[in-house]
Scaffold this motif. Structure first.
Motif, short mmCIF file in Angstrom:
data_model
loop_
_atom_site.label_atom_id
_atom_site.label_comp_id
_atom_site.label_asym_id
_atom_site.label_seq_id
_atom_site.Cartn_x
_atom_site.Cartn_y
_atom_site.Cartn_z
N ALA A 140 0.77 -1.39 -0.03
CA ALA A 140 0.01 0.00 0.02
C ALA A 140 0.83 1.19 -0.05
N ASP A 141 2.04 1.21 0.99
CA ASP A 141 2.86 2.32 0.92
C ASP A 141 4.49 1.67 0.16
N PRO A 142 4.70 2.11 -1.25
CA PRO A 142 5.83 1.42 -1.76
C PRO A 142 7.04 1.99 -1.31
N ARG A 143 7.15 2.81 -0.38
CA ARG A 143 8.42 3.49 0.33
C ARG A 143 9.12 2.26 0.85
N LEU A 144 10.18 1.92 0.31
CA LEU A 144 11.12 0.90 1.07
C LEU A 144 12.65 1.61 0.37
N VAL A 145 13.53 1.97 1.23
CA VAL A 145 14.35 2.68 0.79
C VAL A 145 15.82 1.85 1.45
N ILE A 146 16.64 1.51 0.33
CA ILE A 146 17.88 0.86 0.69
C ILE A 146 19.22 1.82 0.60
N ALA A 147 19.63 2.10 1.64
CA ALA A 147 20.78 3.24 1.72
C ALA A 147 22.10 2.06 1.73
N VAL A 148 22.92 2.33 0.81
CA VAL A 148 24.06 1.50 0.61
C VAL A 148 25.14 2.34 1.21
N LEU A 149 25.96 1.72 1.88
CA LEU A 149 27.17 2.50 2.56
C LEU A 149 28.28 2.25 1.39
N HIS A 150 28.61 2.65 0.47
CA HIS A 150 29.38 2.16 -0.62
C HIS A 150 30.89 2.72 -0.38
N ASN A 151 31.65 2.02 0.36
CA ASN A 151 33.00 2.40 0.81
C ASN A 151 33.86 1.48 0.23
N ASN A 152 33.70 0.57 -0.67
CA ASN A 152 34.70 -0.65 -1.41
C ASN A 152 35.44 -1.29 -0.32
N ASP A 153 34.77 -1.31 0.79
CA ASP A 153 35.62 -1.92 1.98
C ASP A 153 34.83 -2.74 2.86
N LEU A 154 35.19 -3.82 3.30
CA LEU A 154 34.48 -4.39 4.40
C LEU A 154 34.73 -3.87 6.02
N ASN A 155 34.32 -2.57 5.88
CA ASN A 155 34.97 -1.56 6.99
C ASN A 155 34.99 -2.03 8.28
N GLN A 156 33.74 -2.73 8.68
CA GLN A 156 33.80 -2.68 10.09
C GLN A 156 34.64 -3.79 10.51
N VAL A 157 35.03 -4.77 9.84
CA VAL A 157 36.20 -5.84 10.11
C VAL A 157 37.47 -5.16 10.02
N THR A 158 37.70 -4.09 8.87
CA THR A 158 39.04 -3.22 8.76
C THR A 158 39.20 -2.62 10.13
N TRP A 159 38.23 -1.98 10.65
CA TRP A 159 38.23 -1.11 11.99
C TRP A 159 38.47 -2.14 12.91
N GLU A 160 37.89 -3.29 13.16
CA GLU A 160 38.26 -4.31 14.15
C GLU A 160 39.50 -4.76 14.12
#
Ligand SMILES: Cc1ncc(C[n+]2csc(CCOP(=O)(O)OP(=O)(O)O)c2C)c(N)n1
Length: 597
Positions: free
Chosen positions: A465-485
């Motif tokens: 009924a409400d078609p709003r589904l927003v996919i926000a991609v953090l496009h950083n070319n990195d598996l960043n969380q693990v890089t920081w870990e």
């Protein structure tokens, strides 16, 4: 007319339980059920994913965002195996999900037949609360009903295995006879609350304290008014566990936000300085973020006696429904006249949000990921549902987003698996087609499975009924969380071979599916991009080119973790200069004077 089969009856019984959607993927192990589905006019609705793990995540997301149980279905062997990770996500976050899978025909079982896997053993751990195989029609109502009731009672995944030939047998109900187990539909739960003596002991602890901290988790959902009243009486601050982010509004001046590694500074201070702890509906696992053991007297309220009393030496453990127990407790509580502790908490919270705003405005190359969340907060519709994948976005979700109104939010809290972001969003939409849904996902998670699941969105979005589904991609070319870990925990530099991601045109792919696609490469464009996404007549993919050098390091662990990170740079991290620059710029915001502080 042909007599109903076991599969016909299975679908009928699901309908009787109010199930209108099943997240599934076909295969010949469930062909008998698929044929019955055709006869049933697709009721319940068969929702086809690209991969059975996604079906399981969709069922988890559906359950998390509706409060009902989710149902997923897969074929025998490989299909059943694919469900596993999603079912473990349900298990660890205490979500009721029923998995129904096929098996080879009874005549072939034990014969090393094609696709034959020992499914009882496979599901033994993940569905430890209840896993059963249906081998004769009379078993079905009881096994299905119990799988549903146990899933609800234990807030856990359960599994039913139905061999393919059994699905095609004529259904015959259990009779009033020896060794038959009839069953019934439905269940009503009491709102359990503890007895008066236990409440009085809890109140004694809470009344004796001068500096009360409350930790609220997802079990406190539905107890909002009671929590606010208790916090008011006790002059307490409230920190929220990750899965409880939506239990209280972040606009309340004494709500300190998230706690733990992804948490906020005022939550950290709340716990280090309090003399009394009240935990409601949370089994937040990281003891080191709770008060020192001899520092605080503590009370816990939890619905489940199996999980109460852990994580801290509580003095009183009250098993009960959060709202009912708090309501019963309130008459025993004395209002604290000294509001000094509360004022300190509120000052800390005010300063924290100023710091967050300042951190979000720090320049980065090209986009500071915090800015993405910062710009969304004031734009979030009051009824939004928000989720984030496991990755750096979980940090910003936890720390930067301000929830208010009826907003709902959840992510893979305990399994912390990559991949649930997009399917949780789909499950949320099917459970709440009239609410806007926002998903944050890393480019790694999108490449792992999120991109494929965009195809599922293309397939179904016009039904919402409400078609709003927003996919926000953090496009950083990195598996960043693990890089920081790696940097912060191991003192190790970025290992490019494991961490760098191939570049992908996410917006181009989304556009090819007919979704609205917006690429953001400049921080000044984020606000307008959110506005377009939240005003769109279709789902949107925001492809946001974020800077991997903005550190998601928590504010309180500054020195040790920053030191390790610095060592990693010295050992030759390929991104060392950018990291040092962004890290220092961001950290500095925490020590700069801000207005009103
Ligand atoms: C199934 C699974 N595999 C690996 C991990 C370990 N892990 C946690 S976060 C992460 C990186 C995620 O990268 P991305 O999705 O690009 O998000 P980012 O952190 O870059 O924002 C990894 C590899 C995990 N949690 N789950």
């Amino acid at each position: 007319m042909a007599k109903p089969t076991v599969a016909d009856y299975l679908l009928e019984r699901l309908r009787d339980w109010g199930v209108d959607k099943v997240f599934a993927f076909p295969g010949d192990g469930i062909n008998g059920t698929l044929a019955a589905w055709g006869r049933a006019g697709d009721n319940p609705m068969f929702i086809q994913s690209r991969h059975e793990e996604m079906s399981a995540f969709e069922a988890v997301g559906y359950a998390k965002f509706t409060g009902r149980f989710g149902v997923c279905m897969a074929t025998s062997g490989p299909g059943a195996i694919h469900l596993l990770n999603g079912l473990y996500d349900a298990k660890l976050d205490h979500v009721p999900v029923v998995a129904i899978v096929g098996q080879t025909s009874r005549s072939a079982m034990g014969g090393s037949y094609q696709q034959e896997v020992d499914l009882l053993t496979l599901f033994k751990d993940v569905a430890s609360e209840y896993v059963q195989m249906v081998t004769v029609p009379e078993q079905l109502p009881n096994v299905l009903d119990r799988a549903i009731r146990v899933a609800l009672a234990e807030r856990a995944p359960t599994a039913i295995i139905i061999p393919s030939d059994v699905q095609e047998l004529e259904y015959s109900p259990p009779t009033h006879a020896f060794k038959m187990v009839p069953s019934s539909l439905g269940v009503d739960w009491p709102a359990a609350s503890p007895d008066g003596d236990a409440l009085a002991r809890a109140a004694d602890v809470l009344n004796a304290g001068r500096k009360v901290a409350i930790l609220a988790g997802s079990g406190a959902r539905g107890a909002r008014a009671e929590l606010e009243q208790v916090a008011e009486l006790l002059g307490a601050g409230v920190a929220k566990a990750l899965l409880g982010k939506d239990v209280l509004s972040d606009e309340l001046p004494y709500v300190t936000g998230s706690i733990g590694l992804l948490g906020t500074r005022p939550s950290y201070e709340l716990m280090t300085d309090c003399d009394t702890l009240l935990t409601v509906g949370s089994s937040f696992p990281y003891t080191q973020f709770l008060p020192e053991f001899d520092q605080a007297r503590a009370v816990q309220i939890d619905i489940d006696g199996k999980y109460i009393g852990m994580r801290y030496p509580y003095e009183v453990n009250l098993v009960g429904d959060a709202a009912a127990t708090l309501r019963a407790l309130i008459p025993h509580l004395n209002r604290k006249d000294d509001r000094g502790w509360r004022e300190t908490i509120e000052a800390n919270v005010t300063r924290w949000w100023q710091v967050m705003d300042a951190e979000a405005m720090v320049d980065a190359d090209p986009v500071n990921p915090m800015r993405l969340f910062y710009e969304l907060s004031p734009r979030l519709p009051e009824n939004a549902i928000v989720t984030a994948d496991s990755g750096s976005s979980a940090n910003w979700y936890a720390r930067q987003l301000k929830f208010r109104g009826d907003m709902r939010g959840s992510l893979s809290g305990n399994l912390a698996t990559m991949g649930p972001g997009v399917p949780y969003g789909i499950g949320a939409k099917f459970g709440n087609p009239d609410r806007p849904v926002i998903v944050f996902a890393g480019d790694g998670a999108m490449q792992m499975n999120g991109m494929a699941e965009l195809i599922t969105i293309k397939h179904y979005w016009q039904q919402w009924a409400d078609p709003r589904l927003v996919i926000a991609v953090l496009h950083n070319n990195d598996l960043n969380q693990v890089t920081w870990e790696l940097r912060a925990m191991e003192g190790s530099p970025k290992f490019t071979e494991s961490q760098a991601l191939p570049d992908v045109d996410f917006a181009g792919f989304a556009a090819s599916l007919g979704l609205q696609a917006i690429t953001v490469t400049s921080p000044g464009d984020i606000g307008a991009a959110w506005d377009r996404a939240l005003a769109a007549d279709r789902p949107t993919l925001l492809d946001v080119h974020t800077d991997p050098n903005v550190p998601p390091i928590p504010p309180h662990a500054t020195f040790e973790q920053m030191k390790d990170a610095a060592e990693a740079m010295l050992k030759g991290d390929p991104d060392r200069w950018g990291v040092i620059r962004e890290g220092v710029k961001t950290k500095v915001q925490e020590f700069l004077p801000h207005k009103d502080s």
